[in-house]
Design a protein around this motif. Structure first.
Motif, PDB file in Angstrom:
ATOM      1  N   UNK A 178     -14.192  -0.998  -5.106  1.00 37.37           N
ATOM      2  CA  UNK A 178     -14.831  -2.277  -5.407  1.00 37.37           C
ATOM      3  C   UNK A 178     -14.530  -3.320  -4.341  1.00 37.37           C
ATOM      4  N   UNK A 179     -13.302  -3.323  -3.868  1.00 35.84           N
ATOM      5  CA  UNK A 179     -12.898  -4.316  -2.879  1.00 35.84           C
ATOM      6  C   UNK A 179     -13.450  -3.965  -1.503  1.00 35.84           C
ATOM      7  N   UNK A 180     -13.567  -2.676  -1.197  1.00 37.32           N
ATOM      8  CA  UNK A 180     -14.188  -2.267   0.057  1.00 37.32           C
ATOM      9  C   UNK A 180     -15.655  -2.692   0.079  1.00 37.32           C
ATOM     10  N   UNK A 181     -16.328  -2.505  -1.063  1.00 37.86           N
ATOM     11  CA  UNK A 181     -17.720  -2.934  -1.152  1.00 37.86           C
ATOM     12  C   UNK A 181     -17.859  -4.421  -0.953  1.00 37.86           C
ATOM     13  N   UNK A 182     -16.894  -5.177  -1.476  1.00 37.86           N
ATOM     14  CA  UNK A 182     -16.972  -6.623  -1.320  1.00 37.86           C
ATOM     15  C   UNK A 182     -16.752  -7.040   0.127  1.00 37.86           C
ATOM     16  N   UNK A 183     -15.899  -6.322   0.840  1.00 37.43           N
ATOM     17  CA  UNK A 183     -15.692  -6.632   2.259  1.00 37.43           C
ATOM     18  C   UNK A 183     -17.003  -6.459   3.016  1.00 37.43           C
ATOM     19  N   UNK A 184     -17.697  -5.350   2.750  1.00 35.74           N
ATOM     20  CA  UNK A 184     -19.007  -5.151   3.390  1.00 35.74           C
ATOM     21  C   UNK A 184     -19.945  -6.316   3.079  1.00 35.74           C
ATOM     22  N   UNK A 185     -20.025  -6.668   1.789  1.00 35.98           N
ATOM     23  CA  UNK A 185     -20.955  -7.725   1.386  1.00 35.98           C
ATOM     24  C   UNK A 185     -20.584  -9.074   2.000  1.00 35.98           C
ATOM     25  N   UNK A 186     -19.281  -9.372   2.055  1.00 34.08           N
ATOM     26  CA  UNK A 186     -18.844 -10.655   2.604  1.00 34.08           C
ATOM     27  C   UNK A 186     -19.228 -10.777   4.067  1.00 34.08           C
ATOM     28  N   UNK A 187     -19.008  -9.709   4.839  1.00 29.43           N
ATOM     29  CA  UNK A 187     -19.309  -9.772   6.272  1.00 29.43           C
ATOM     30  C   UNK A 187     -20.815  -9.802   6.499  1.00 29.43           C
ATOM     31  N   UNK A 188     -21.563  -9.000   5.756  1.00 30.61           N
ATOM     32  CA  UNK A 188     -23.015  -8.989   5.909  1.00 30.61           C
ATOM     33  C   UNK A 188     -23.596 -10.348   5.563  1.00 30.61           C
ATOM     34  N   UNK A 189     -23.047 -10.987   4.534  1.00 24.99           N
ATOM     35  CA  UNK A 189     -23.524 -12.325   4.159  1.00 24.99           C
ATOM     36  C   UNK A 189     -23.290 -13.325   5.285  1.00 24.99           C
ATOM     37  N   UNK A 190     -22.128 -13.257   5.937  1.00 21.73           N
ATOM     38  CA  UNK A 190     -21.857 -14.192   7.035  1.00 21.73           C
ATOM     39  C   UNK A 190     -22.739 -13.888   8.243  1.00 21.73           C
ATOM     40  N   UNK A 191     -23.013 -12.623   8.505  1.00 18.08           N
ATOM     41  CA  UNK A 191     -23.944 -12.270   9.584  1.00 18.08           C
ATOM     42  C   UNK A 191     -25.324 -12.847   9.302  1.00 18.08           C
ATOM     43  N   UNK A 192     -25.745 -12.779   8.047  1.00 21.39           N
ATOM     44  CA  UNK A 192     -27.025 -13.356   7.654  1.00 21.39           C
ATOM     45  C   UNK A 192     -27.025 -14.861   7.871  1.00 21.39           C
ATOM     46  N   UNK A 193     -25.971 -15.522   7.427  1.00 21.85           N
ATOM     47  CA  UNK A 193     -25.926 -16.982   7.563  1.00 21.85           C
ATOM     48  C   UNK A 193     -25.989 -17.415   9.024  1.00 21.85           C
ATOM     49  N   UNK A 194     -25.366 -16.644   9.901  1.00 18.11           N
ATOM     50  CA  UNK A 194     -25.360 -16.988  11.320  1.00 18.11           C
ATOM     51  C   UNK A 194     -26.519 -16.338  12.087  1.00 18.11           C
ATOM     52  N   UNK A 195     -27.412 -15.659  11.372  1.00 16.62           N
ATOM     53  CA  UNK A 195     -28.572 -15.007  11.987  1.00 16.62           C
ATOM     54  C   UNK A 195     -28.161 -14.048  13.092  1.00 16.62           C
ATOM     55  N   UNK A 196     -27.024 -13.373  12.907  1.00 16.99           N
ATOM     56  CA  UNK A 196     -26.525 -12.396  13.881  1.00 16.99           C
ATOM     57  C   UNK A 196     -27.007 -11.014  13.445  1.00 16.99           C
ATOM     58  N   UNK A 197     -28.255 -10.702  13.788  1.00 20.01           N
ATOM     59  CA  UNK A 197     -28.889  -9.503  13.238  1.00 20.01           C
ATOM     60  C   UNK A 197     -28.325  -8.216  13.820  1.00 20.01           C
ATOM     61  N   UNK A 198     -27.949  -8.215  15.090  1.00 25.13           N
ATOM     62  CA  UNK A 198     -27.405  -6.986  15.675  1.00 25.13           C
ATOM     63  C   UNK A 198     -26.083  -6.616  15.021  1.00 25.13           C
ATOM     64  N   UNK A 199     -25.221  -7.608  14.794  1.00 25.48           N
ATOM     65  CA  UNK A 199     -23.952  -7.333  14.119  1.00 25.48           C
ATOM     66  C   UNK A 199     -24.215  -6.916  12.668  1.00 25.48           C
ATOM     67  N   UNK A 200     -25.198  -7.553  12.025  1.00 25.96           N
ATOM     68  CA  UNK A 200     -25.536  -7.194  10.647  1.00 25.96           C
ATOM     69  C   UNK A 200     -25.989  -5.736  10.572  1.00 25.96           C
ATOM     70  N   UNK A 201     -26.796  -5.332  11.533  1.00 28.89           N
ATOM     71  CA  UNK A 201     -27.290  -3.947  11.535  1.00 28.89           C
ATOM     72  C   UNK A 201     -26.132  -2.957  11.634  1.00 28.89           C
ATOM     73  N   UNK A 202     -25.161  -3.258  12.491  1.00 28.42           N
ATOM     74  CA  UNK A 202     -23.996  -2.381  12.642  1.00 28.42           C
ATOM     75  C   UNK A 202     -23.246  -2.235  11.325  1.00 28.42           C
ATOM     76  N   UNK A 203     -23.048  -3.344  10.621  1.00 28.83           N
ATOM     77  CA  UNK A 203     -22.327  -3.306   9.354  1.00 28.83           C
ATOM     78  C   UNK A 203     -23.132  -2.586   8.277  1.00 28.83           C
ATOM     79  N   UNK A 204     -24.435  -2.767   8.290  1.00 30.97           N
ATOM     80  CA  UNK A 204     -25.254  -2.060   7.302  1.00 30.97           C
ATOM     81  C   UNK A 204     -25.184  -0.550   7.525  1.00 30.97           C
ATOM     82  N   UNK A 205     -25.213  -0.132   8.780  1.00 36.18           N
ATOM     83  CA  UNK A 205     -25.137   1.301   9.077  1.00 36.18           C
ATOM     84  C   UNK A 205     -23.802   1.877   8.607  1.00 36.18           C
TER      85      UNK A 205
END
Length: 483
Positions: free
Chosen positions: A139-166
């Protein structure tokens, strides 16, 4: 959620203070990811009271982690920073890779509002190592993914977001991950990436499915409806966009800037500017305010307020530098190029717009690429390069067609009417009443009457019948307005 809360009640009734405290923190995390901060705080307080009865560093670490994320979400940035520092002290005592990952995540997220972007993402990348090594509870690992992806979204950092999604997709296929919750909540932000490969209709359907899977969590569903409204706006589905934005409000999410852009497209630029300005004035988070600025520039230009657009553009450029965001920099170059075109500085606009196009191409932001091609066409036309202008316009049209997006109307509206006034006139021509039009357009009956009065003045008519006759003569076609 119901099962988790039932488990807490049983543990609490059985006087298992440690177990009940741990379960309370887990429920708080679930509610936080669902977007309901009020209930999240209730569960945090329950966990704190239980922890005070039987202190435990592991439970305290989880508590501080969730509490720091809540503080960031509420723009209490100094409080979040203090909580992250307390968490560092606790994790130093625990010396456990899983808690180190949570601490790195909290530290990184709390650094971003202070524009310590490089340090923040270094911390967030560090958090990934224990997650990849399967050293963090699921559960906490999933939240780490979500927290970082959310910040990538807020900063419009799509390349970093893609890496985390993969990385997240690989993690989700692991033997310990049986729930699809984290994939569902992150699916809203994944729409940022889908524009590279999918049509808007495909993205729309994915969003509809994701929202349906979210259940009744207001915050998360509200974000989904905001994204859905934006996709429909780009498709040219004004009614569908209005409905989605309305649902976002019903789920406690302000649908800006999408709703303001929609009103601007419908010819209500002044009202759109007022709505967006109120939202910006109320925004306490600098990152969130920066995200509103591209729309502010676009609406100001639509109103002919070039100086105002210039000021917003300058603020956007400052935000892009402050937060060191590649996405913000692309937005800033796009905005600056459009302002230069409106200022008649066509030669200056060309290299700026070409830079914006290059930046968008690196992340395959196709809709934004099409918008830049339109501005390039205007700039080349201004320099006398007719052939280049036609080529850029054709590129824009081709991208809009590939996406299934509505192409901006180049021709002036008949009679000088705004898009909203044309909608009202089309409804009148179809025989709809003011009340029916209000329901269909999601505006009040009084507002319909005001639009109708403006239509009479612009067309030089004095009756509903004369206005309907004018609509038929000038081929203002009714669309969905059945009497």
């Amino acid at each position: 959620m119901q099962l988790s809360e039932q488990a807490f009640n049983r543990l609490n009734t059985a006087n298992d203070t440690h177990g009940a405290a741990m379960k309370a923190v887990e429920v708080a995390l679930q509610w936080f990811n669902g977007g309901d901060l009020t209930i999240t705080r209730v569960w945090i307080n329950r966990a704190r009271r239980l922890h005070d009865k039987q202190p435990d560093d592991r439970i305290l670490a989880y508590l501080l982690y969730v509490d720091s994320l809540v503080a960031i979400d509420e723009a209490r940035n100094d409080v979040a920073k203090d909580l992250a520092e307390q968490l560092q002290e606790v994790t130093d005592r625990l010396n456990d890779p899983g808690f180190n990952a949570l601490c790195s995540t909290a530290s990184g997220v709390t650094m971003l509002p202070f524009a310590r972007t490089s340090e923040a993402f270094a911390q967030l990348d560090e958090a990934m190592m224990p997650v990849l090594a399967d050293q963090v509870p699921v559960d906490w690992a999933g939240d780490i993914y979500c927290a970082v992806i959310h910040e990538c979204h807020r900063l419009a950092d799509l390349n970093r977001m893609k890496t985390w999604f993969e990385a997240m997709e690989v993690w989700r296929k692991g033997p310990k991950v049986t729930a699809s919750w984290y994939g569902t909540t992150c699916e809203v932000h994944k729409m940022d990436l889908h524009s590279a490969t999918k049509t808007l209709s495909e993205v729309e359907q994915r969003l509809v499915d994701a929202i349906a899977a979210m259940g009744d969590f207001p915050g998360t569903a509200g974000k989904g409806y905001c994204e859905l409204g934006e996709i429909r706006r780009r498709k040219g589905d004004a009614d569908g966009a209005r409905q989605a934005f309305k649902q976002a409000r019903e789920h406690n999410k302000d649908p800006q800037p999408g709703e303001a852009l929609l009103r601007c497209q419908l010819g209500e630029a002044d009202a759109a500017a007022t709505d967006l300005r109120m939202r910006m004035d109320a925004e306490q988070d600098d990152i969130n305010r920066t995200r509103l600025l591209p729309a502010a520039v676009e609406i100001a230009l639509a109103r002919g307020k070039v100086d105002e657009a210039d000021r917003y553009c300058t603020e956007l450029e400052a935000g892009a530098e402050k937060f060191d965001s590649p996405g913000f920099r692309a937005w800033a170059r796009h905005a600056r190029g459009s302002v230069l075109v409106k200022q008649g500085k066509y030669d200056d606009a060309l290299p700026v717009l070409q830079d914006a196009l290059r930046r968008y191409r690196s992340t395959q932001c196709r809709y934004e690429m099409a918008q830049v091609y339109e501005w390039l066409s205007q700039a080349r036309q201004g320099t006398g390069d007719t052939a280049g202008a036609e080529a850029d316009a054709a590129n824009a049209q081709a991208i809009y067609h590939q996406l299934g997006a509505a192409q901006p109307q180049a021709d002036a509206a008949p009679g000088g009417l705004t898009k909203r006034e044309l909608e009202v006139l089309a409804g009148i021509a179809a025989g709809a009443s003011n009340r029916d039009l209000g329901k269909q357009l999601f505006i009040s009956e009084k507002t319909v009457g005001r639009h109708l009065a403006n239509i009479y003045v612009k067309l030089g008519v004095s009756s509903r019948t004369a206005a309907a006759a004018w609509a038929h003569e000038n081929k203002v076609r009714p669309t969905s307005f059945a009497p």
